[in-house]
Design a protein around this motif. Structure first.
Motif: not given
Lengths: 108, 113
Positions: A4-12, A24-29, A70-72, A88-90
């Protein structure tokens, strides 16, 4: 391996300035995609669960959407009290794989 | 209704020492999971306890061990502490092992000097 990756790292943002956070995620099922909010010195607090592509969930100024990769998390007209880290988590078996989070700061 | 409670809130140890962290789950919950959260990172799964047994384990060495008591409370033990063990340790509870909604405590901040 689930990732699982997230962007941006920080946002103001300025108060009232809408924006979106990406997960963004890659997961089997995929069994579920989860969003949590974490305030400094606190544990994560559950926000949403999404199960299938096209699903949307809303809570106050937050709306979460899900595609196949991905998720927003959309934040509409944010307020300073929305400042927090959003994780976020899978779901992987009986545990969860978390992303590193996005640190959101909303300035008055 | 008390949520998930963890103790202590902060702890300072030196390398090589051993530490025990404690967690009481939310009322009605019977499953406890432990996570390690390094500064600026997301939580990493350590293990899960259900019916007083370890049900699943993440990629952590045997220095990390745990226990669940009949009242569903849990302990996390870490032996031979390393500097890299410094982190926020989070306890999360749920009802049943398949319950996807986790309730987290505020964590124990462990500093290893």
């Amino acid at each position: 391996e689930d990732q699982v990756t997230q962007s941006p790292e920080a946002l103001r943002l300025q108060e009232g300035e809408s924006s979106s956070l990406n997960c963004s995620y890659t997961v089997s099922g995929l069994r579920g995609l989860f969003w949590y909010r974490q305030d400094p010195g606190k544990g994560p607090e559950f926000l949403f669960t999404l199960y299938s592509a096209g699903e949307e969930k809303e809570k106050e100024r937050l709306k979460a959407t899900l595609t196949k990769k991905e998720s927003f998390l959309h934040i509409t007209a944010p307020k300073p009290e929305d400042s927090a880290t959003y994780l976020c988590a899978v779901q992987h078996g009986q545990n969860f794989v978390f992303g590193p989070g996005t640190r959101l700061s909303v300035l008055p | 209704d008390a949520g998930v409670t963890q103790s202590p809130t902060h702890l300072i140890k030196t390398r090589g020492q051993q530490v025990t962290l404690r967690c009481s789950p939310k009322s009605g919950h019977d499953t406890v999971s432990w996570y390690q959260q390094a500064l600026g990172q997301g939580p990493q799964f350590i293990f899960q306890y259900y019916e007083e047994e370890e049900r699943q384990r993440g990629n952590f060495p045997d220095r990390f061990s745990g226990h669940q008591f009949p009242n569903y409370s849990s302990e996390l033990n870490v032996n031979a502490l390393l500097l890299g063990d410094s982190a926020l340790y989070l306890c999360a509870s749920s009802y049943g092992t398949e319950n996807e909604k986790l309730f987290f405590g505020s964590g124990t901040q462990l500093s290893v000097l």
